[in-house]
Design a protein around this motif. Structure first.
Motif, short mmCIF file in Angstrom:
data_model
loop_
_atom_site.label_atom_id
_atom_site.label_comp_id
_atom_site.label_asym_id
_atom_site.label_seq_id
_atom_site.Cartn_x
_atom_site.Cartn_y
_atom_site.Cartn_z
N PRO A 418 35.20 31.30 60.14
CA PRO A 418 34.97 29.88 59.86
C PRO A 418 33.56 29.63 59.32
N ASP A 419 33.47 28.78 58.29
CA ASP A 419 32.21 28.32 57.71
C ASP A 419 31.41 29.41 56.99
N ALA A 420 31.96 30.58 56.84
CA ALA A 420 31.24 31.65 56.13
C ALA A 420 31.36 31.46 54.63
N PRO A 421 30.35 31.84 53.87
CA PRO A 421 30.48 31.84 52.41
C PRO A 421 31.66 32.71 51.99
N LEU A 422 32.35 32.30 50.94
CA LEU A 422 33.54 33.00 50.50
C LEU A 422 33.36 33.52 49.07
N TRP A 423 33.90 34.69 48.82
CA TRP A 423 33.96 35.25 47.48
C TRP A 423 35.41 35.30 47.04
N ARG A 424 35.69 34.77 45.84
CA ARG A 424 37.03 34.88 45.27
C ARG A 424 36.96 35.74 44.00
N VAL A 425 37.79 36.76 43.93
CA VAL A 425 37.83 37.66 42.79
C VAL A 425 39.22 37.61 42.18
N THR A 426 39.26 37.29 40.88
CA THR A 426 40.53 37.18 40.18
C THR A 426 40.49 38.03 38.91
N ILE A 427 41.46 38.93 38.79
CA ILE A 427 41.59 39.74 37.57
C ILE A 427 43.05 39.66 37.15
N GLU A 428 43.41 38.61 36.50
CA GLU A 428 44.73 38.33 35.96
C GLU A 428 45.85 39.02 36.73
N THR A 429 46.41 40.11 36.17
CA THR A 429 47.59 40.73 36.80
C THR A 429 47.26 41.63 37.97
N LYS A 430 45.96 41.86 38.23
CA LYS A 430 45.62 42.89 39.21
C LYS A 430 45.29 42.34 40.59
N CYS A 431 44.57 41.24 40.69
CA CYS A 431 44.25 40.74 42.02
C CYS A 431 43.79 39.29 41.97
N ASP A 432 43.96 38.61 43.06
CA ASP A 432 43.42 37.26 43.28
C ASP A 432 43.22 37.14 44.78
N VAL A 433 42.00 37.44 45.24
CA VAL A 433 41.72 37.49 46.67
C VAL A 433 40.48 36.67 46.99
N THR A 434 40.43 36.18 48.22
CA THR A 434 39.28 35.44 48.72
C THR A 434 38.85 36.07 50.04
N VAL A 435 37.58 36.48 50.12
CA VAL A 435 37.10 37.22 51.26
C VAL A 435 35.79 36.62 51.77
N ALA A 436 35.65 36.51 53.09
CA ALA A 436 34.41 36.01 53.68
C ALA A 436 33.28 37.01 53.42
N GLU A 437 32.11 36.48 53.01
CA GLU A 437 31.00 37.34 52.62
C GLU A 437 30.55 38.31 53.72
N PRO A 438 30.47 37.88 54.99
CA PRO A 438 30.00 38.81 56.03
C PRO A 438 30.90 40.02 56.22
N LEU A 439 32.14 39.97 55.74
CA LEU A 439 33.06 41.10 55.88
C LEU A 439 32.85 42.16 54.81
N LEU A 440 32.10 41.81 53.76
CA LEU A 440 31.94 42.71 52.63
C LEU A 440 30.74 43.63 52.81
N PRO A 441 30.84 44.88 52.41
CA PRO A 441 29.67 45.78 52.41
C PRO A 441 28.57 45.23 51.50
N GLU A 442 27.33 45.57 51.81
CA GLU A 442 26.21 45.05 51.04
C GLU A 442 26.32 45.39 49.56
N GLU A 443 26.79 46.62 49.25
CA GLU A 443 26.86 47.01 47.84
C GLU A 443 27.90 46.21 47.07
N VAL A 444 28.95 45.72 47.77
CA VAL A 444 29.96 44.89 47.12
C VAL A 444 29.39 43.49 46.86
#
Length: 460
Positions: A418-444
């Protein structure tokens, strides 16, 4: 036992383009040694065909083999800085250490390679039938290479300025002996894509020998080939990096590591027999992705898949796509079509551009648009960037491809913060995902921020 009069391809661990760069560098000693090494490599056919057969040995070349018992049969010889092979025998199976560091390191490295092949794949030596493991040390005057000539491993001592000795790198020994495994199975043609596959599979076997000897998991391993062959004066960590092809060295005398990690950067060249040491970075990266995605010991599921593909009727002229298909078929046969191992294999080949991404439609193309957006939590604004793939630097494209193909983003999307910054990545036919920033590795997160900077579109 005498050496053959014919001269097969000399599979050197140091690529010719690297030696050519070094020969032209003006380094006081290393440039002269590199030029001499290149001359030896190029003239090996004429040298060996013109030389008389070696004199009979006084000692037996091989120890007695116990019937029915599997064990390595190692014989180490010393060329005494000459170029006549095999040299003088200095150690055989069952004999004590010689006190010569290079000879004893070679003996131990041959044993480590035999044990990995036996323990991981049930293979008795290179040919699966107890082939003796032969090696010669102290070849040439500061010869700056190590090679497999079709019958034995041969080690130079290095120039001492750029290259240290080659016997201390156990993965170099595993790599060169890997060429023997390949010759006794698929016998991949040593040119163009089949040749690059030959080099890559040898790198895979070299890495597995080192990891097996150290008891490392895929995540613990460094995935470097030839770590330790450079002196401390070199700006580089190894000859090649399987985890990050193209990053192993960047040195004034050696130049920059030219290996690509994706088919979009495939190098078309007539040098290096069509780029066998260069383009091997692409299948190398695929194996690294499979191993790190599956986890655990890389000589287990990933290694078995690769060996099954190599020994399962692979054509000597197989290209990357043919080998990718063979590894998928091998994984399906061993683990099942929907197994995690098989999904990892399919995703890895897609990530390096050899195969289509799992689930991608037939009209999926390389010019698909990428949209990356960040929503800054409950009080933040949204920033977004839309870019064509070709506008993204190759290193970032590779990282993005690998990330999407791995399925990690989709897995993380299922978790909420809840309330975490979100990243959404969309690549047409390949993916459309939304992920909370704290869950992502630093390099991502760093990758996504770089993409935003390339095409920032604040949306309020």
């Amino acid at each position: 036992m005498s050496e053959p009069r014919t001269a097969p391809v000399r599979h050197g661990i140091v690529p010719p383009y690297l030696l050519e760069q070094l020969a032209a560098s003006g380094a006081p000693t290393a440039s002269l040694v590199a030029e001499r090494t290149l001359g030896l490599d190029r003239g090996i056919r004429a040298e060996r065909l013109a030389s008389p057969p070696p004199a009979p040995r006084v000692r037996s070349a091989l120890p007695e083999r116990v019937p029915g018992e599997r064990a390595p049969q190692r014989v180490i010889s010393d060329a005494h800085r000459g170029t006549t092979l095999p040299g003088t025998q200095v150690r055989a199976e069952g004999e004590p250490p010689t006190g010569d560091i290079a000879a004893d390191q070679a003996f131990d490295g041959l044993g480590a390679a035999w044990r990995m092949l036996h323990d991981a794949f049930g293979r008795d030596s290179l040919d699966g039938a107890g082939m003796p493991l032969l090696a010669t040390v102290h070849y040439g005057d500061r010869y700056a290479n190590a090679f497999w000539d079709g019958t034995r491993m041969v080690f130079g001592d290095g120039d001492g300025e750029v290259f240290a000795g080659f016997t201390s790198a156990i993965d170099v020994i595993g790599h060169e002996l890997g060429h023997g495994v390949i010759a006794s199975t698929a016998d991949l043609v040593y040119r163009d894509q089949p040749g690059a596959l030959n080099e890559s599979i040898a790198d895979v076997l070299g890495a597995l020998v080192k990891q097996h000897a150290l008891g490392q998991t895929a995540d613990e391993a460094d995935w470097l080939i030839g770590a330790g062959v450079f002196t401390d004066a070199v700006r580089g960590v190894a000859l090649r990096s399987m985890a990050a092809p193209g990053t192993a060295y960047d040195d004034p005398a050696l130049g920059k590591d030219p290996q690509p990690a994706h088919m979009r950067d495939f190098v078309v060249t007539s040098d290096d027999l069509g780029g066998v040491h260069i383009n091997s970075g692409i299948p190398n990266k695929a194996f690294h992705l499979v191993a790190t995605t599956i986890g655990g010991h890389a000589w287990e599921a990933p290694g078995r898949i690769w060996i099954d593909a190599l020994t399962g009727g692979l054509s000597p002229t197989a290209d990357f796509a043919a080998f990718a298909a063979a590894t998928v078929a091998a994984s399906v046969a061993r683990f099942g079509d929907d197994a995690a191992e098989t999904r990892a294999v399919r995703a890895a080949w897609a990530a390096v551009g050899v195969a289509e991404a799992p689930g991608a439609g037939a009209d999926a193309t390389a010019d698909e648009a990428v949209r990356v957006a960040r929503t800054g939590g409950t009080l933040g604004r949204t920033r977004a960037a839309v870019l064509e793939l070709e506008a993204i630097p190759s290193g970032d494209r590779e990282q993005l491809d690998t990330l999407v193909a791995s399925g990690r983003l989709a897995e993380l999307e299922e978790q909420t913060l809840p309330d975490a910054p979100l990243w959404r990545v969309t690549i047409e036919t390949k993916c459309d995902v939304t992920v909370a920033e704290p869950l992502l590795p630093e390099e991502v997160v760093a990758l996504f921020r770089r993409l935003l900077e390339l095409g920032d579109e604040p949306t309020g």
